[in-house]
Design a protein around this motif. Structure first.
Motif, PDB file in Angstrom:
ATOM      1  N   THR A   1       3.422   0.561  -2.851  1.00  0.00           N
ATOM      2  CA  THR A   1       2.633   0.762  -4.067  1.00  0.00           C
ATOM      3  C   THR A   1       1.651   1.912  -3.890  1.00  0.00           C
ATOM      4  O   THR A   1       1.489   2.741  -4.796  1.00  0.00           O
ATOM      5  CB  THR A   1       1.878  -0.532  -4.439  1.00  0.00           C
ATOM      6  OG1 THR A   1       2.821  -1.576  -4.626  1.00  0.00           O
ATOM      7  CG2 THR A   1       1.067  -0.357  -5.699  1.00  0.00           C
ATOM      8  N   LYS A   2       1.000   1.988  -2.739  1.00  0.00           N
ATOM      9  CA  LYS A   2       0.087   3.107  -2.464  1.00  0.00           C
ATOM     10  C   LYS A   2       0.824   4.434  -2.521  1.00  0.00           C
ATOM     11  O   LYS A   2       0.350   5.404  -3.113  1.00  0.00           O
ATOM     12  CB  LYS A   2      -0.537   2.944  -1.076  1.00  0.00           C
ATOM     13  CG  LYS A   2      -1.844   2.258  -1.058  1.00  0.00           C
ATOM     14  CD  LYS A   2      -2.414   2.302   0.340  1.00  0.00           C
ATOM     15  CE  LYS A   2      -3.400   1.178   0.508  1.00  0.00           C
ATOM     16  NZ  LYS A   2      -3.853   1.023   1.877  1.00  0.00           N
ATOM     17  N   LEU A   3       1.993   4.468  -1.887  1.00  0.00           N
ATOM     18  CA  LEU A   3       2.787   5.682  -1.871  1.00  0.00           C
ATOM     19  C   LEU A   3       3.208   6.083  -3.277  1.00  0.00           C
ATOM     20  O   LEU A   3       3.148   7.257  -3.647  1.00  0.00           O
ATOM     21  CB  LEU A   3       4.008   5.487  -0.976  1.00  0.00           C
ATOM     22  CG  LEU A   3       4.888   6.687  -0.714  1.00  0.00           C
ATOM     23  CD1 LEU A   3       4.119   7.748   0.060  1.00  0.00           C
ATOM     24  CD2 LEU A   3       6.114   6.262   0.073  1.00  0.00           C
ATOM     25  N   TYR A   4       3.599   5.109  -4.076  1.00  0.00           N
ATOM     26  CA  TYR A   4       4.031   5.391  -5.442  1.00  0.00           C
ATOM     27  C   TYR A   4       2.866   5.867  -6.306  1.00  0.00           C
ATOM     28  O   TYR A   4       3.024   6.774  -7.123  1.00  0.00           O
ATOM     29  CB  TYR A   4       4.663   4.144  -6.051  1.00  0.00           C
ATOM     30  CG  TYR A   4       5.140   4.342  -7.474  1.00  0.00           C
ATOM     31  CD1 TYR A   4       6.324   5.014  -7.735  1.00  0.00           C
ATOM     32  CD2 TYR A   4       4.405   3.860  -8.548  1.00  0.00           C
ATOM     33  CE1 TYR A   4       6.761   5.212  -9.037  1.00  0.00           C
ATOM     34  CE2 TYR A   4       4.832   4.047  -9.850  1.00  0.00           C
ATOM     35  CZ  TYR A   4       6.016   4.725 -10.080  1.00  0.00           C
ATOM     36  OH  TYR A   4       6.443   4.916 -11.364  1.00  0.00           O
ATOM     37  N   MET A   5       1.703   5.276  -6.140  1.00  0.00           N
ATOM     38  CA  MET A   5       0.546   5.649  -6.960  1.00  0.00           C
ATOM     39  C   MET A   5       0.030   7.060  -6.649  1.00  0.00           C
ATOM     40  O   MET A   5      -0.579   7.693  -7.502  1.00  0.00           O
ATOM     41  CB  MET A   5      -0.596   4.640  -6.784  1.00  0.00           C
ATOM     42  CG  MET A   5      -0.295   3.293  -7.372  1.00  0.00           C
ATOM     43  SD  MET A   5       0.076   3.438  -9.117  1.00  0.00           S
ATOM     44  CE  MET A   5       0.759   1.852  -9.463  1.00  0.00           C
ATOM     45  N   GLU A   6       0.285   7.536  -5.438  1.00  0.00           N
ATOM     46  CA  GLU A   6      -0.127   8.894  -5.092  1.00  0.00           C
ATOM     47  C   GLU A   6       0.669   9.936  -5.879  1.00  0.00           C
ATOM     48  O   GLU A   6       0.120  10.950  -6.295  1.00  0.00           O
ATOM     49  CB  GLU A   6       0.040   9.133  -3.592  1.00  0.00           C
ATOM     50  CG  GLU A   6      -0.978   8.407  -2.750  1.00  0.00           C
ATOM     51  CD  GLU A   6      -0.701   8.558  -1.266  1.00  0.00           C
ATOM     52  OE1 GLU A   6       0.285   9.230  -0.880  1.00  0.00           O
ATOM     53  OE2 GLU A   6      -1.468   7.985  -0.478  1.00  0.00           O
ATOM     54  N   SER A   7       1.966   9.687  -6.045  1.00  0.00           N
ATOM     55  CA  SER A   7       2.806  10.635  -6.796  1.00  0.00           C
ATOM     56  C   SER A   7       3.971   9.889  -7.446  1.00  0.00           C
ATOM     57  O   SER A   7       5.077   9.867  -6.907  1.00  0.00           O
ATOM     58  CB  SER A   7       3.311  11.742  -5.883  1.00  0.00           C
ATOM     59  OG  SER A   7       3.990  11.200  -4.786  1.00  0.00           O
ATOM     60  N   PRO A   8       3.742   9.266  -8.590  1.00  0.00           N
ATOM     61  CA  PRO A   8       4.792   8.474  -9.239  1.00  0.00           C
ATOM     62  C   PRO A   8       5.982   9.297  -9.728  1.00  0.00           C
ATOM     63  O   PRO A   8       7.078   8.761  -9.883  1.00  0.00           O
ATOM     64  CB  PRO A   8       4.075   7.815 -10.417  1.00  0.00           C
ATOM     65  CG  PRO A   8       2.764   8.460 -10.537  1.00  0.00           C
ATOM     66  CD  PRO A   8       2.493   9.215  -9.299  1.00  0.00           C
ATOM     67  N   GLU A   9       5.782  10.574  -9.930  1.00  0.00           N
ATOM     68  CA  GLU A   9       6.883  11.400 -10.424  1.00  0.00           C
ATOM     69  C   GLU A   9       7.927  11.690  -9.344  1.00  0.00           C
ATOM     70  O   GLU A   9       9.036  12.120  -9.643  1.00  0.00           O
ATOM     71  CB  GLU A   9       6.344  12.727 -10.998  1.00  0.00           C
ATOM     72  CG  GLU A   9       5.691  13.646  -9.994  1.00  0.00           C
ATOM     73  CD  GLU A   9       4.234  13.321  -9.700  1.00  0.00           C
ATOM     74  OE1 GLU A   9       3.686  13.927  -8.772  1.00  0.00           O
ATOM     75  OE2 GLU A   9       3.644  12.449 -10.374  1.00  0.00           O
TER      76      GLU A   9
END
Length: 107
Positions: free
Chosen positions: A45-53
Motif C-alpha cells: 500500500t505504501k508503494l502504491y500510494m507513492e506512485s499509483p500510476e
C-alpha cells in the motif's frame, strides 16, 4: 510507461485466504499467515500510494488485507477459546469430551 504489477499482490490475497481457512488449527497457523499478509499489504500500500500510476493489482492487496484482518480476528478468538479450554478442563477433559462426541455421533 507500462504499469507494473504490485509486488506480492497475489501472495497477499492467498495468505489472507489461508489465514481464514486455517483458523481451526488451534489459531496459531492462521494467525501467522494473517500477520504476514497484513505486513506485506501495508508495504504494498505504501508503494502504491507513492506512485499509483505505475502499479496495478491494488484490488488484490485491498482484498487480501481485509481477508487477513478477518483471519486474524477469527484466529485470535479460536486461540483464546483453546487456551480457555486447556486452562479450565485440561487435556483429560478435552479427551473425555471427544470420546463422548464420538460415542454420540458414531452410532
Amino acid at each position: 510507461m507500462e504499469k507494473q504489477k504490485l509486488p506480492n499482490s497475489t501472495l497477499i490475497l492467498v495468505f489472507g485466504i489461508i489465514s481464514i481457512v486455517t483458523c481451526c488449527c488451534y489459531g496459531v497457523l492462521g494467525l501467522i499467515f494473517g500477520v504476514i499478509a497484513l505486513i506485506l499489504a501495508n508495504k504494498a500500500t505504501k508503494l502504491y500510494m507513492e506512485s499509483p500510476e505505475n502499479y496495478e493489482g491494488y484490488n488484490n492487496v485491498k482484498t487480501g488485507k481485509i481477508l487477513a484482518i478477518i483471519g486474524i480476528i477469527l484466529n485470535v478468538l479460536y486461540l483464546g477459546y483453546t487456551i480457555f479450554l486447556f486452562s479450565t478442563i485440561g487435556m483429560e477433559g478435552i479427551q473425555e469430551m471427544q470420546e463422548q462426541l464420538l460415542e454420540q455421533y458414531g452410532q
